[in-house]
Design a protein around this motif. Sequence first.
Motif, short mmCIF file in Angstrom:
data_model
loop_
_atom_site.label_atom_id
_atom_site.label_comp_id
_atom_site.label_asym_id
_atom_site.label_seq_id
_atom_site.Cartn_x
_atom_site.Cartn_y
_atom_site.Cartn_z
N TRP A 2 4.95 -1.77 2.14
CA TRP A 2 4.09 -0.81 2.81
C TRP A 2 2.77 -1.47 3.20
N THR A 3 2.24 -1.13 4.38
CA THR A 3 0.91 -1.59 4.79
C THR A 3 0.13 -0.40 5.32
N LEU A 4 -1.06 -0.16 4.74
CA LEU A 4 -1.96 0.85 5.28
C LEU A 4 -2.72 0.21 6.43
N TYR B 232 0.64 4.45 8.15
CA TYR B 232 1.29 3.42 7.33
C TYR B 232 2.44 2.79 8.10
N ASP C 47 0.84 -1.20 0.00
CA ASP C 47 0.00 0.00 0.00
C ASP C 47 0.88 1.25 0.00
N GLU D 70 -4.00 9.02 7.73
CA GLU D 70 -3.70 7.60 7.57
C GLU D 70 -2.40 7.24 8.29
#
Length: 297
Positions: free
Chosen positions: A88-90, A79, A42, A77
């Motif tokens: 990447w991780t949301l 992250y 993400d 957000e």
Amino acid sequence: MVIGRKAFVFGGENIPRVPISNIVHCLDMDTCTWSELSTTGDVPVPHNAHSAAAVGQVMYIFGGRTGINMGEGSFNELYAFDTRSNIWTLLKPSGVAPSPRSFHAMAVVANRLYVFGGCGEEGRMNDLHSYDIASNTWEQQPTNEDIAGRGGAGLIAVGKDLFVVAGFAGKETSDVYKYDTDSKTWSKLALDKELPPRSVFGITSMSTFIIVWFGEVDPSDQGHLGAGGFSKDGYMMDTCSKAGWELISSSGETPEARGWMQVAPCQLNDTNGVFLFGGNNLDNKRLNDCHYLSIKL
């Protein structure tokens, strides 16, 4: 952001308030070489004025914005970037997230991220929020109404205590507040020697000391589009004493005056110190230089 023997740079600007990219740059501190990482997952959109903190091998990015005016194009957000896999991780936490903001500050205490203040749609803020990594949950912390809403403040952890240092609240400030994360209580420090007022400075901690480096000491008359007056000095405060801030005396070539840069604690040649990257100088030029200050307490 320094993790292990590597420094990571994400986002920022080269033209005032225009996000430069969403590339993650990595400096190998052993070979002194830069590389652009190939990332997946993400991947965040390009933005600036976010905050970053590391827990283990993971870099966390919160907030930021894409616009020029306060609150314009702001995000809230959160992250996570795994520096081992470059993924990447949301994150999608439960609880009530902090409102969208920029020029806020973030620090870590015992696997919790803490986010303080910054600039949002309604103006400068003084709220404090925590994010529990294990439970993936946001929690709002008590607000001290005596703290003027501000952007560009310093937020740093010493043990289980958080310290809010200075920042811009319509003018440069110099006050210091402590937040006890166990009792969830605030107190204002009464110090014999105050920090010269400033904002958008570098801040870190070593042992019981807080170290402040550089920063804006006179705001720009062009708002966010211009450069203000910047300092090139550093100060140190022992949190176990009320003596307050002492000017740091250093040898070697001092980097030029600047603000809006990033600093992080690290080791070089088996000595403890502070790594500095980039910033904005008196000519309103965005910098990409790196410096290291060895510190002996």
